[in-house]
Scaffold this motif. Structure first.
Motif, short mmCIF file in Angstrom:
data_model
loop_
_atom_site.label_atom_id
_atom_site.label_comp_id
_atom_site.label_asym_id
_atom_site.label_seq_id
_atom_site.Cartn_x
_atom_site.Cartn_y
_atom_site.Cartn_z
N ASP A 1 0.73 -1.17 0.15
CA ASP A 1 -0.03 -0.03 -0.04
C ASP A 1 0.65 1.35 -0.07
OD1 ASP A 1 -2.34 -1.26 0.08
OD2 ASP A 1 -2.65 -1.38 2.06
N GLU A 2 1.81 1.46 1.02
CA GLU A 2 2.58 2.58 1.02
C GLU A 2 3.46 2.84 -0.25
OE1 GLU A 2 6.34 4.36 3.81
OE2 GLU A 2 4.91 2.88 4.60
N ALA A 3 4.04 1.88 -0.81
CA ALA A 3 4.79 2.01 -1.97
C ALA A 3 4.01 2.39 -3.21
CB ALA A 3 5.56 0.61 -2.34
N VAL A 4 2.70 2.06 -3.41
CA VAL A 4 1.82 2.25 -4.45
C VAL A 4 1.35 3.63 -4.29
CG1 VAL A 4 -0.30 1.63 -5.79
CG2 VAL A 4 1.06 -0.36 -5.04
N ARG A 5 1.17 4.05 -3.16
CA ARG A 5 0.68 5.49 -2.78
C ARG A 5 1.84 6.34 -3.22
NH1 ARG A 5 -1.33 3.19 1.90
NH2 ARG A 5 0.19 4.20 2.98
N SER A 6 3.02 6.06 -2.70
CA SER A 6 4.16 6.88 -3.08
C SER A 6 4.56 7.03 -4.62
CB SER A 6 5.45 6.31 -2.18
OG SER A 6 5.06 6.36 -0.60
N PHE A 7 4.35 5.90 -5.49
CA PHE A 7 4.65 5.99 -6.43
C PHE A 7 3.64 6.86 -7.15
CE2 PHE A 7 5.28 4.72 -10.85
CZ PHE A 7 6.64 4.76 -10.88
N ILE A 8 2.41 6.84 -6.85
CA ILE A 8 1.24 7.58 -7.56
C ILE A 8 1.62 9.15 -7.33
CG2 ILE A 8 -1.32 8.34 -7.63
CD1 ILE A 8 -1.66 5.25 -6.78
N ALA A 9 2.13 9.45 -6.10
CA ALA A 9 2.10 11.04 -5.87
C ALA A 9 3.32 11.40 -6.47
CB ALA A 9 2.21 10.89 -4.18
N HIS A 10 4.59 10.61 -6.26
CA HIS A 10 5.97 11.07 -6.75
C HIS A 10 6.84 10.02 -7.31
CE1 HIS A 10 5.30 14.57 -4.04
NE2 HIS A 10 5.12 13.49 -3.12
N PRO A 11 6.46 9.73 -8.69
CA PRO A 11 6.86 8.62 -9.45
C PRO A 11 8.35 9.12 -9.64
CG PRO A 11 5.23 9.82 -10.75
CD PRO A 11 5.15 10.24 -9.31
N HIS A 12 8.65 10.47 -9.95
CA HIS A 12 10.20 10.78 -10.20
C HIS A 12 11.13 10.69 -9.03
CE1 HIS A 12 7.91 12.82 -13.29
NE2 HIS A 12 8.59 12.42 -14.14
N LEU A 13 10.49 10.46 -7.82
CA LEU A 13 11.54 10.17 -6.80
C LEU A 13 11.84 8.88 -6.53
CD1 LEU A 13 9.86 12.72 -4.05
CD2 LEU A 13 11.94 13.38 -5.52
N ILE A 14 10.92 8.03 -7.02
CA ILE A 14 11.18 6.70 -6.63
C ILE A 14 11.88 6.18 -8.05
CG2 ILE A 14 10.02 4.39 -6.48
CD1 ILE A 14 8.01 6.25 -4.93
N LYS A 15 11.50 6.53 -9.17
CA LYS A 15 12.19 6.15 -10.59
C LYS A 15 12.36 7.24 -11.29
CE LYS A 15 11.17 3.05 -14.43
NZ LYS A 15 10.37 2.46 -15.23
N PRO A 16 13.64 7.73 -11.12
CA PRO A 16 14.08 8.97 -12.01
C PRO A 16 13.78 8.54 -13.47
CG PRO A 16 15.63 8.31 -9.88
CD PRO A 16 14.55 7.48 -10.11
N GLY A 17 13.41 9.52 -14.08
CA GLY A 17 13.34 9.52 -15.59
C GLY A 17 11.94 8.79 -15.91
#
Length: 100
Positions: free
Chosen positions: A59-75
């Motif tokens: 849950d936390e990872a999916v929410r974080s990716f939706i909110a800030h994908p560039h912080l998690i996966k640059p590019g």
């Protein structure tokens, strides 16, 4: 093949996903989301990771990716959706995680 939510999966999340244009880039079988730029999210619950293996599918990872994908996966080509209320992000994440 149809991507059906697991029993109890959040349907409001589907509506928020579609209303915010996520289906323009992502495909989800059985919905109006027919995008081809981003990954097909039809069977999200069967994935062990998201972001090309960067994060676990929790849950936390999916929410974080939706909110800030560039912080998690640059590019990442996905725009940030941190302008959405946290509850909306949680609803989208819950719905996606319920797709079998």
């Amino acid at each position: 093949m149809r991507a059906n939510p697991s029993p109890g999966a959040s349907l409001p999340g589907r509506d928020i996903f579609l209303r915010n244009g996520c289906g323009a880039c992502h495909r989800v079988a059985g919905t109006q989301a027919e995008g081809g730029v981003g990954p097909d999210l039809s069977h999200m619950s069967s994935r062990g990771t998201i972001g090309a293996g960067v994060l676990p599918t929790d849950d936390e990872a999916v929410r974080s990716f939706i909110a800030h994908p560039h912080l998690i996966k640059p590019g990442s080509k996905m725009p940030d959706f941190n302008m959405l209320p946290q509850q909306d992000i949680a609803e989208i994440a819950s719905w996606l995680k319920g797709l079998e």
